[in-house]
Motif scaffolding. Structure first.
Motif, short mmCIF file in Angstrom:
data_model
loop_
_atom_site.label_atom_id
_atom_site.label_comp_id
_atom_site.label_asym_id
_atom_site.label_seq_id
_atom_site.Cartn_x
_atom_site.Cartn_y
_atom_site.Cartn_z
N PRO A 153 0.76 -1.18 -0.03
CA PRO A 153 0.02 -0.08 -0.08
C PRO A 153 0.85 1.30 0.16
CG PRO A 153 -0.71 -1.51 1.67
CD PRO A 153 0.67 -2.12 1.17
N THR A 154 0.22 2.30 -0.73
CA THR A 154 1.33 3.48 -0.51
C THR A 154 0.33 4.72 -0.01
OG1 THR A 154 0.20 4.07 -2.88
CG2 THR A 154 2.30 3.00 -2.63
N GLY A 155 1.02 5.79 0.31
CA GLY A 155 0.23 6.80 0.79
C GLY A 155 -0.26 6.79 2.07
N TRP A 178 -5.18 4.91 3.12
CA TRP A 178 -3.80 4.68 2.48
C TRP A 178 -4.31 4.44 0.96
CZ3 TRP A 178 -5.87 2.05 6.39
CH2 TRP A 178 -6.50 0.75 6.10
N ASN A 179 -3.86 4.32 -0.01
CA ASN A 179 -4.08 3.87 -1.65
C ASN A 179 -4.13 2.55 -1.64
OD1 ASN A 179 -4.16 6.64 -2.06
ND2 ASN A 179 -1.94 6.79 -2.34
N ALA A 180 -4.91 2.04 -2.63
CA ALA A 180 -5.16 0.48 -2.75
C ALA A 180 -3.87 -0.07 -3.14
CB ALA A 180 -6.31 0.42 -3.75
N SER A 181 -3.59 -1.34 -3.00
CA SER A 181 -2.49 -2.03 -3.52
C SER A 181 -3.28 -2.83 -4.66
CB SER A 181 -2.09 -3.18 -2.36
OG SER A 181 -1.62 -2.50 -1.50
N LEU A 195 -10.01 1.46 2.61
CA LEU A 195 -8.93 1.90 2.41
C LEU A 195 -8.80 2.89 3.67
CD1 LEU A 195 -8.74 2.57 -1.21
CD2 LEU A 195 -7.77 0.79 -0.21
N ASN A 196 -9.25 2.61 4.81
CA ASN A 196 -9.23 3.71 5.92
C ASN A 196 -9.64 2.88 7.23
OD1 ASN A 196 -12.21 4.14 6.44
ND2 ASN A 196 -11.95 4.81 4.31
N SER A 222 3.67 -0.71 3.92
CA SER A 222 3.79 0.70 3.41
C SER A 222 4.59 1.42 3.75
CB SER A 222 2.06 1.12 3.73
OG SER A 222 1.87 1.19 5.11
#
Length: 448
Positions: free
Chosen positions: A216-218, A233-236, A262-263, A292
């Protein structure tokens, strides 16, 4: 002198064996509610965990209670009954539905495989055992002992130790083809109970999935409060599909959410404390991504608060009381910092505490044709409690007479009794004994 003679030696053996089995059942039932340990197979994802992740449908209750699939230990000689193995003897019967297409399946290959449990309340442990269905088992019949190879393909003697909150066994999975079911059993050391999880797997050759999702990013934090923080976070991405995300504080797993979420709001933190969070993605095959980016936050100190909330107003009864329940509603209190909960009282007895955003509650377990007085108090995070709301009186409707619980009485499933002012429903036919009072035997009685 009159002599008692048994007609057959085999009859005598049968009577002795039956008596011993009955004694064992009584002892195990007396202690069946002592296992406070809870957990589930996290990877590869169990049937109940995939219900929680919404990969399996129409089984939300089982998914929410995935850490509570508990029954008597001793499989295969004891334990859940045939047809109720997946549900731990009928706790969540939707898990016992069985067909070749009913459940999502985790790709599986023969050879060394790691099985990971998430334990929400670890407990001293006797063993971990893993069984698998026979190659030609009936995929459309309820799971029974006849479905399984009753010699575990993996057995770990844990010697009465207490495992960590995340526990893993690496096992040599035997070769199979097609759809199979793995039964994972966690045997608690100092109680009569064990935890039962089934894992639906598919030995499909090229369909096996060994590729983990991307990290995951962000990852970011917001709304940092004294005891909570919001993460996003952003989706994988994954070659098959992301089934869930795991949230960590340092190296400690604190939560798991579905692959479409995503939260997460982390609650129960300590004020004026530093935390470092990361998130990992997981697919249905149990492949886990790398972490992440890390986010570090420090919760602020709790402000000094000596001011109590205002008393709730407008407490009233909604609708008509039933023979065993009253629906209450009230208007919100105010507070200089914030109302965190409401306490509902029946007379001077605390019935329940609900959240600070909840303004109604149905009081259950009441006695028919009986008058009650209810009040509500507000509470804030500092523990300040308001004055009582206005009092409201309500009388339950007339209903069938419910007898008081008594020892040495035969009860059938569905029978209602009262005990210490509360109403209970019989969950399992039995003859009561002293010590099996409804408040002490949750496996026998359900509080209404």
């Amino acid at each position: 002198m009159i002599q008692l003679r048994l007609p057959h030696h085999s009859l005598f053996k049968l009577l002795v064996a039956s008596s011993m089995m009955l004694l064992m059942a009584v002892v195990m039932l007396l202690f069946s509610d002592r296992a406070f340990a809870h957990g589930w197979v996290d990877s590869p994802s169990s049937r109940a965990y995939l219900c929680f992740l919404k990969q399996n449908k129409n089984c939300e209750d089982a998914g929410y209670n995935r850490n509570n699939l508990e029954a008597l230990k001793g499989f295969p000689q004891a334990g859940p009954a045939d047809g109720k193995i997946a549900s731990a003897n009928g706790k969540y019967p939707e898990l016992d539905q069985q067909s070749a297409t009913r459940w999502s399946k985790v790709p599986m290959t023969a050879g060394m495989k790691t099985f990971t449990w998430t334990l929400t309340a670890a407990h001293v442990t006797s063993s971990w055992k893993y069984y698998m269905t026979k190659q030609n088992w009936d995929q459309n019949a309820p799971l029974s002992r006849a479905s399984f190879d009753l010699t575990p393909f993996c057995s770990v003697n844990y010697g009465g130790k207490k495992p960590p909150s995340t526990y893993s066994d690496t096992c040599n999975v035997p070769s199979r083809t097609g759809y199979q079911v793995i039964l994972a059993v966690w045997e608690v050391a100092d109680t009569a109970n064990a935890f039962y999880n089934v894992i639906d797997v598919n030995f499909g050759g090229d369909s096996s999935d060994t590729q983990p999702p991307t990290a995951p990013t962000g990852l970011s934090a917001s709304n940092v409060a004294a005891t909570s923080v919001s993460l996003a976070w952003n989706a994988s991405s994954d070659n098959v599909g992301v089934s869930g995300y795991k949230i960590y504080n340092g190296s400690t797993l604190i939560a798991a959410v579905s692959g479409s979420t995503l939260n997460y709001n982390v609650a129960g933190l300590t004020s004026n404390t530093s935390y470092t969070f990361t998130v990992r993605a997981e697919d249905a095959a149990g492949n886990v991504s790398s972490a992440s980016n890390a986010v570090t936050v420090t919760t602020p100190s709790v402000p000094v608060d000596n001011e109590a909330p205002t008393a709730p107003t407008g407490l009233h009864v909604m609708g008509t009381p039933t023979s065993s329940s009253v629906h209450l509603m009230w208007s919100a209190s105010t507070d200089n910092v914030g109302v965190t909960g409401y306490r509902v009282y029946r007379g001077t007895t605390l019935v329940t505490t609900v959240s600070g955003t909840t303004l109604e509650y149905t009081v259950t377990g009441l006695t028919p044709d009986t008058s009650y007085t209810f009040t509500v108090r507000a509470v804030d995070a500092a523990g300040n409690v308001s004055a009582d709301s206005n009092a409201v009186n309500a009388k339950t409707a007339s209903g069938p007479a419910v007898a008081a619980w008594a020892p040495n009485t035969a009860y059938t499933v569905g029978t209602l009794v009262t005990y210490n002012g509360k109403t209970y429903e019989c969950r399992q036919a039995h003859t009561s004994l002293v010590g099996w009072e409804p408040s002490n035997a949750a496996s026998l009685w359900l509080l209404k």
